[in-house]
Design a protein around this motif. Structure first.
Motif, PDB file in Angstrom:
ATOM      1  N   VAL A   6      40.813  36.486  32.201  1.00  0.00           N
ATOM      2  CA  VAL A   6      39.704  37.421  32.376  1.00  0.00           C
ATOM      3  C   VAL A   6      38.915  36.983  33.602  1.00  0.00           C
ATOM      4  O   VAL A   6      38.489  35.817  33.685  1.00  0.00           O
ATOM      5  N   LEU A   7      38.732  37.872  34.554  1.00  0.00           N
ATOM      6  CA  LEU A   7      37.936  37.550  35.737  1.00  0.00           C
ATOM      7  C   LEU A   7      36.460  37.584  35.361  1.00  0.00           C
ATOM      8  O   LEU A   7      35.918  38.629  35.011  1.00  0.00           O
ATOM      9  N   ALA A  27      35.143  39.338  27.020  1.00  0.00           N
ATOM     10  CA  ALA A  27      35.909  38.095  27.130  1.00  0.00           C
ATOM     11  C   ALA A  27      35.854  37.298  25.823  1.00  0.00           C
ATOM     12  O   ALA A  27      36.880  36.793  25.339  1.00  0.00           O
ATOM     13  N   ALA A  28      34.654  37.191  25.237  1.00  0.00           N
ATOM     14  CA  ALA A  28      34.526  36.456  23.977  1.00  0.00           C
ATOM     15  C   ALA A  28      35.310  37.145  22.864  1.00  0.00           C
ATOM     16  O   ALA A  28      35.963  36.483  22.040  1.00  0.00           O
ATOM     17  N   ALA A  29      35.274  38.477  22.841  1.00  0.00           N
ATOM     18  CA  ALA A  29      35.995  39.206  21.803  1.00  0.00           C
ATOM     19  C   ALA A  29      37.503  39.117  22.004  1.00  0.00           C
ATOM     20  O   ALA A  29      38.271  39.044  21.030  1.00  0.00           O
ATOM     21  N   LEU A  30      37.957  39.115  23.245  1.00  0.00           N
ATOM     22  CA  LEU A  30      39.392  38.948  23.511  1.00  0.00           C
ATOM     23  C   LEU A  30      39.870  37.580  23.030  1.00  0.00           C
ATOM     24  O   LEU A  30      40.971  37.448  22.474  1.00  0.00           O
ATOM     25  N   ALA A  31      39.044  36.559  23.245  1.00  0.00           N
ATOM     26  CA  ALA A  31      39.416  35.221  22.768  1.00  0.00           C
ATOM     27  C   ALA A  31      39.462  35.172  21.243  1.00  0.00           C
ATOM     28  O   ALA A  31      40.356  34.560  20.650  1.00  0.00           O
ATOM     29  N   VAL A  55      32.236  31.150  28.881  1.00  0.00           N
ATOM     30  CA  VAL A  55      32.123  32.095  27.774  1.00  0.00           C
ATOM     31  C   VAL A  55      32.635  31.439  26.512  1.00  0.00           C
ATOM     32  O   VAL A  55      33.704  30.805  26.517  1.00  0.00           O
ATOM     33  N   ASP A  56      31.896  31.589  25.433  1.00  0.00           N
ATOM     34  CA  ASP A  56      32.311  31.016  24.147  1.00  0.00           C
ATOM     35  C   ASP A  56      33.694  31.517  23.752  1.00  0.00           C
ATOM     36  O   ASP A  56      33.973  32.717  23.816  1.00  0.00           O
ATOM     37  N   TRP A 355      32.608  45.305  19.620  1.00  0.00           N
ATOM     38  CA  TRP A 355      33.359  44.563  20.635  1.00  0.00           C
ATOM     39  C   TRP A 355      34.718  44.133  20.097  1.00  0.00           C
ATOM     40  O   TRP A 355      35.693  44.046  20.854  1.00  0.00           O
ATOM     41  N   ALA A 356      34.802  43.884  18.793  1.00  0.00           N
ATOM     42  CA  ALA A 356      36.106  43.528  18.213  1.00  0.00           C
ATOM     43  C   ALA A 356      37.082  44.685  18.366  1.00  0.00           C
ATOM     44  O   ALA A 356      38.256  44.488  18.730  1.00  0.00           O
ATOM     45  N   HIS A 357      36.618  45.889  18.101  1.00  0.00           N
ATOM     46  CA  HIS A 357      37.497  47.056  18.258  1.00  0.00           C
ATOM     47  C   HIS A 357      37.892  47.230  19.717  1.00  0.00           C
ATOM     48  O   HIS A 357      39.058  47.541  20.028  1.00  0.00           O
TER      49      HIS A 357
END
Length: 376
Positions: A6-7, A27-31, A55-56, A355-357
């Motif tokens: 993720v940029l 980015a946090a949700a993708l992780a 990012v967490d 954000w999860a969705h």
């Protein structure tokens, strides 16, 4: 181990704005939603201090060999500098010119303002965004947009072979959760918050229509409430206090708080009487969604994307029309029954955006594109 990059450069911009929040939250949700065996990393340009891009949940944060301006120019002119990873998600149009062989590149385009309202941007900024958005439409594997409105406008202004997918935004938990009594007391005291107020949230720049809002609040038909404005100062020299003086809005009715932490914003947002979103143009309008999620009625302009996001849960006012905006605000403030019904509709509408969705939708897109490339 396969890697999604993720940029995260937008997090280090002088004014990260709404695209900065998008970058961090996505980015946090993708992780958090990564498929088994995948790693998610952040990559930015070279900075002396890049802690702001951490990012967490990300496995790590790397820097590319070029500083921000050099990286921007390199990608602008097509230098094949790949940031690593099997798949790359660019949360803004700052992205590689094309994917490396076997890799996947997906770019988020937040709006078409550089085409439709170029006068609300700097000439350089508008020209750069038009060029890189058109390139992404030609060269990226796919483009993510936040609304059907942007998808339709993109097809008109930047058509290309890249697939366009609509993926909405979400609301962070820190804003959805009612703030503690201690947090409320601290923020109210620090910022001298009034008991009731009209709230506007966003970068202070021409596109946000805050000049129209101040004129509306000075209109005899406006609610007799203070106006609280939250957000950093952007370009364009928009001086809210000077505008208030120009329109005859008493100094005591304007509170300019500047940028706030998410914890502070949660307090200010939860206590608002009504949120005003008078933008001239938007691609999504996060403050509208966030206000609906916490139970604050919303008055927004008739910018198509705001109308789409509100989904009938808000009250629309004509753009560039202070009197109509004043009327709309008063119609909410003076009718507790109407405001309560708007709150119910707003909460229901906002519950469909998380954000999860968003992350799950983005993951499905990346994985499908990677599978297709590997099958060729």
């Amino acid at each position: 181990m396969p890697e999604l990059v993720v940029l995260t450069e937008q997090l280090l911009a002088p004014v990260p704005g709404g695209t900065g929040r998008y970058t961090r939250e996505l980015a946090a949700a993708l992780a958090a939603t990564a498929p088994e065996g995948w790693v998610v990393s952040g990559v930015a340009a070279r900075h002396r201090n890049a802690r702001g891009a951490e990012v967490d949940g990300l496995a790590g944060s790397r820097m590319l060999p070029l500083p921000r301006r050099g990286l921007t120019l390199a990608w602008e002119y097509g230098v094949p500098l790949w940031p690593g990873g099997d798949v790359v998600h660019a949360p803004t149009p700052l992205a590689p010119a094309t994917a490396r062989r076997g890799g996947v590149l997906v770019v988020t385009v937040h709006d078409t303002v550089p085409f439709t309202h170029a006068e609300t941007l700097t000439p350089r900024g508008a020209a750069w965004h038009r060029a890189v958005i058109k390139r992404a439409a030609r060269k990226a594997d796919a483009i993510v947009v936040p609304t059907d409105t942007v998808a339709a406008e993109l097809a008109e202004h930047a058509p290309g072979p890249a697939r366009v997918h609509v993926v909405g935004h979400g609301v962070p938990d820190v804003l959805r959760t009612p703030p503690s009594a201690e947090a409320v007391a601290s923020v109210v005291a620090a910022h001298r918050l009034p008991e009731t107020y009209v709230l506007a949230v966003g970068t202070v720049e021409p596109r946000k229509g805050l000049d129209v809002l101040i004129a509306a609040m000075a209109d005899p038909g406006a609610p007799d409430l203070p106006l609280v404005v939250v957000g950093p100062t952007g370009w364009g020299g928009v001086d809210l206090r000077a505008l208030a003086a120009q329109h005859g809005l008493p100094p005591g009715r304007l509170r300019v708080l500047g940028p706030l932490t998410d914890t502070e914003l949660a307090v200010v947002l939860h206590r608002a009487t009504v949120l005003a979103a008078p933008s001239r143009a938007e691609g999504f309008g996060l403050p509208v969604l966030e206000a609906m999620a916490v139970g604050v009625p919303v008055v927004h302009s008739d910018a198509p994307a705001l109308v789409e996001v509100a989904g009938g849960a808000g009250v629309a006012a004509l753009r560039e029309d202070p009197a109509d905006l004043a009327r709309a605000l008063t119609s909410v403030v003076d009718s507790p029954e109407r405001a309560a019904a708007m709150v119910d509709r707003g909460r229901t509408r906002a519950a469909t955006f998380t954000w999860a969705h968003a992350a799950e939708s983005v993951w499905r897109l990346h994985l499908r594109l990677l599978t297709e490339k590997r099958a060729r």
